[in-house]
Motif scaffolding. Sequence first.
Motif, PDB file in Angstrom:
ATOM      1  N   LEU A  12       0.913  -1.169   0.013  1.00  0.00           N
ATOM      2  CA  LEU A  12      -0.148  -0.025   0.068  1.00  0.00           C
ATOM      3  C   LEU A  12       0.668   1.137   0.114  1.00  0.00           C
ATOM      4  CD1 LEU A  12      -2.865   1.363   0.044  1.00  0.00           C
ATOM      5  CD2 LEU A  12      -2.896   0.925   2.395  1.00  0.00           C
ATOM      6  N   LEU A  13       1.888   1.246   0.798  1.00  0.00           N
ATOM      7  CA  LEU A  13       2.789   2.452   0.938  1.00  0.00           C
ATOM      8  C   LEU A  13       3.571   2.556  -0.741  1.00  0.00           C
ATOM      9  CD1 LEU A  13       4.132   4.804   2.274  1.00  0.00           C
ATOM     10  CD2 LEU A  13       5.912   3.127   3.078  1.00  0.00           C
ATOM     11  N   ALA A  14       3.989   1.408  -1.385  1.00  0.00           N
ATOM     12  CA  ALA A  14       4.724   1.498  -2.669  1.00  0.00           C
ATOM     13  C   ALA A  14       3.317   2.375  -3.542  1.00  0.00           C
ATOM     14  CB  ALA A  14       4.866   0.358  -3.123  1.00  0.00           C
ATOM     15  N   ALA A  15       2.238   1.913  -3.339  1.00  0.00           N
ATOM     16  CA  ALA A  15       1.172   2.405  -4.361  1.00  0.00           C
ATOM     17  C   ALA A  15       0.897   3.804  -4.123  1.00  0.00           C
ATOM     18  CB  ALA A  15      -0.169   1.603  -3.989  1.00  0.00           C
ATOM     19  N   VAL A  16       1.016   4.302  -2.603  1.00  0.00           N
ATOM     20  CA  VAL A  16       0.877   5.617  -2.364  1.00  0.00           C
ATOM     21  C   VAL A  16       2.060   6.472  -2.985  1.00  0.00           C
ATOM     22  CG1 VAL A  16       0.698   7.243  -0.422  1.00  0.00           C
ATOM     23  CG2 VAL A  16      -0.526   5.454  -0.363  1.00  0.00           C
ATOM     24  N   ASP A  17       3.383   5.986  -2.856  1.00  0.00           N
ATOM     25  CA  ASP A  17       4.505   6.730  -3.495  1.00  0.00           C
ATOM     26  C   ASP A  17       4.427   6.955  -4.949  1.00  0.00           C
ATOM     27  OD1 ASP A  17       5.499   6.962  -0.946  1.00  0.00           O
ATOM     28  OD2 ASP A  17       6.743   5.322  -0.936  1.00  0.00           O
ATOM     29  N   ALA A  18       4.124   5.730  -5.418  1.00  0.00           N
ATOM     30  CA  ALA A  18       3.723   5.835  -6.989  1.00  0.00           C
ATOM     31  C   ALA A  18       2.625   6.826  -7.470  1.00  0.00           C
ATOM     32  CB  ALA A  18       3.320   4.330  -7.780  1.00  0.00           C
ATOM     33  N   HIS A  19       1.501   7.032  -6.604  1.00  0.00           N
ATOM     34  CA  HIS A  19       0.577   7.871  -7.244  1.00  0.00           C
ATOM     35  C   HIS A  19       0.957   9.148  -6.857  1.00  0.00           C
ATOM     36  CE1 HIS A  19      -3.469   9.465  -7.270  1.00  0.00           C
ATOM     37  NE2 HIS A  19      -3.265  10.078  -5.858  1.00  0.00           N
ATOM     38  N   ALA A  20       1.831   9.570  -5.835  1.00  0.00           N
ATOM     39  CA  ALA A  20       2.360  10.608  -5.707  1.00  0.00           C
ATOM     40  C   ALA A  20       3.403  11.307  -6.701  1.00  0.00           C
ATOM     41  CB  ALA A  20       2.905  10.923  -4.036  1.00  0.00           C
ATOM     42  N   GLU A  21       3.921  10.252  -7.044  1.00  0.00           N
ATOM     43  CA  GLU A  21       5.051  10.725  -8.076  1.00  0.00           C
ATOM     44  C   GLU A  21       4.374  10.875  -9.290  1.00  0.00           C
ATOM     45  OE1 GLU A  21       8.918   8.727 -10.244  1.00  0.00           O
ATOM     46  OE2 GLU A  21       8.405   7.930  -8.079  1.00  0.00           O
ATOM     47  N   ARG A  22       3.490   9.986  -9.643  1.00  0.00           N
ATOM     48  CA  ARG A  22       2.732  10.086 -10.967  1.00  0.00           C
ATOM     49  C   ARG A  22       1.973  11.129 -11.186  1.00  0.00           C
ATOM     50  NH1 ARG A  22       0.785   5.243 -10.757  1.00  0.00           N
ATOM     51  NH2 ARG A  22      -1.155   6.065  -9.909  1.00  0.00           N
ATOM     52  N   HIS A  23       1.372  11.729 -10.091  1.00  0.00           N
ATOM     53  CA  HIS A  23       0.672  13.169  -9.928  1.00  0.00           C
ATOM     54  C   HIS A  23       1.341  14.360  -9.545  1.00  0.00           C
ATOM     55  CE1 HIS A  23      -3.052  10.996 -11.158  1.00  0.00           C
ATOM     56  NE2 HIS A  23      -2.579   9.991 -10.372  1.00  0.00           N
ATOM     57  N   GLY A  24       2.641  14.070  -9.236  1.00  0.00           N
ATOM     58  CA  GLY A  24       3.484  15.266  -8.990  1.00  0.00           C
ATOM     59  C   GLY A  24       3.166  15.871  -7.574  1.00  0.00           C
ATOM     60  N   TYR A  25       2.824  15.019  -6.589  1.00  0.00           N
ATOM     61  CA  TYR A  25       2.647  15.610  -5.079  1.00  0.00           C
ATOM     62  C   TYR A  25       4.040  15.937  -4.641  1.00  0.00           C
ATOM     63  CZ  TYR A  25      -2.567  14.371  -5.035  1.00  0.00           C
ATOM     64  OH  TYR A  25      -3.623  14.285  -5.431  1.00  0.00           O
ATOM     65  N   ALA A  26       4.070  16.899  -3.712  1.00  0.00           N
ATOM     66  CA  ALA A  26       5.472  17.212  -3.089  1.00  0.00           C
ATOM     67  C   ALA A  26       5.955  16.215  -2.098  1.00  0.00           C
ATOM     68  CB  ALA A  26       5.155  18.557  -2.522  1.00  0.00           C
ATOM     69  N   ASN A  27       4.832  15.865  -1.401  1.00  0.00           N
ATOM     70  CA  ASN A  27       4.983  14.727  -0.569  1.00  0.00           C
ATOM     71  C   ASN A  27       3.914  13.606  -0.277  1.00  0.00           C
ATOM     72  OD1 ASN A  27       3.116  15.915   1.529  1.00  0.00           O
ATOM     73  ND2 ASN A  27       4.737  17.385   1.523  1.00  0.00           N
ATOM     74  N   ARG A  28       4.125  12.577   0.524  1.00  0.00           N
ATOM     75  CA  ARG A  28       3.126  11.751   0.878  1.00  0.00           C
ATOM     76  C   ARG A  28       1.859  12.203   1.542  1.00  0.00           C
ATOM     77  NH1 ARG A  28       6.988   7.410   3.716  1.00  0.00           N
ATOM     78  NH2 ARG A  28       7.637   6.335   1.741  1.00  0.00           N
ATOM     79  N   SER A  29       2.095  13.162   2.370  1.00  0.00           N
ATOM     80  CA  SER A  29       0.805  13.843   3.147  1.00  0.00           C
ATOM     81  C   SER A  29       0.008  14.488   2.287  1.00  0.00           C
ATOM     82  CB  SER A  29       1.476  14.933   4.110  1.00  0.00           C
ATOM     83  OG  SER A  29       2.078  14.249   5.135  1.00  0.00           O
ATOM     84  N   GLU A  30       0.391  15.114   1.241  1.00  0.00           N
ATOM     85  CA  GLU A  30      -0.478  16.060   0.247  1.00  0.00           C
ATOM     86  C   GLU A  30      -1.224  14.896  -0.667  1.00  0.00           C
ATOM     87  OE1 GLU A  30      -1.277  18.903  -0.361  1.00  0.00           O
ATOM     88  OE2 GLU A  30       0.084  19.560   1.410  1.00  0.00           O
TER      89      GLU A  30
END
Length: 152
Positions: A12-30
């Motif tokens: 799940l953490l890997a999926a959150v990180d991939a989502h954050a990177e794919r959409h250009g979030y500055a960090n996991r929290s956002e």
Amino acid sequence: MQRVTLTLDDALLAAVDAHAERHGYANRSEAVRDALRRALAAAAEPAAEPERCCATLSYVYEHEKRELSRRLARVQHGHHDLAVASLHVHLDHDTCLEVAVLRGPTEAVRRLADAVTTQRGVRFGHLHMLPAAEDEAATVADNGGHPHPAKG
């Protein structure tokens, strides 16, 4: 803002990180905050919806379907007070995409979307609603029904 600690499994953490990177979030929290907002909005009871909204209604339809263009125009003209703008695109010889930008009472916007997307010949439809600015209703009323802010 509160700090919250979550325990997530590795996948799940890997999926959150991939989502954050794919959409250009500055960090996991956002990324997590946006995901929570979307999940909570999707799970909200209709009574919890805002009174007014801004929305996009996108739909794909067969423009040669008998009387469909006329029926769609009739539905939209019946709700002209909700329409802000629209875009019409010819996808191919038989298919069109329309995107309507809407603003008004949430229930009226939903009724318009249902009236459009349930027409025979409309293949796909999606309504994306966002809460209207909290002071929009007061601003519109203060300006005699004109939706722009008063000059100060």
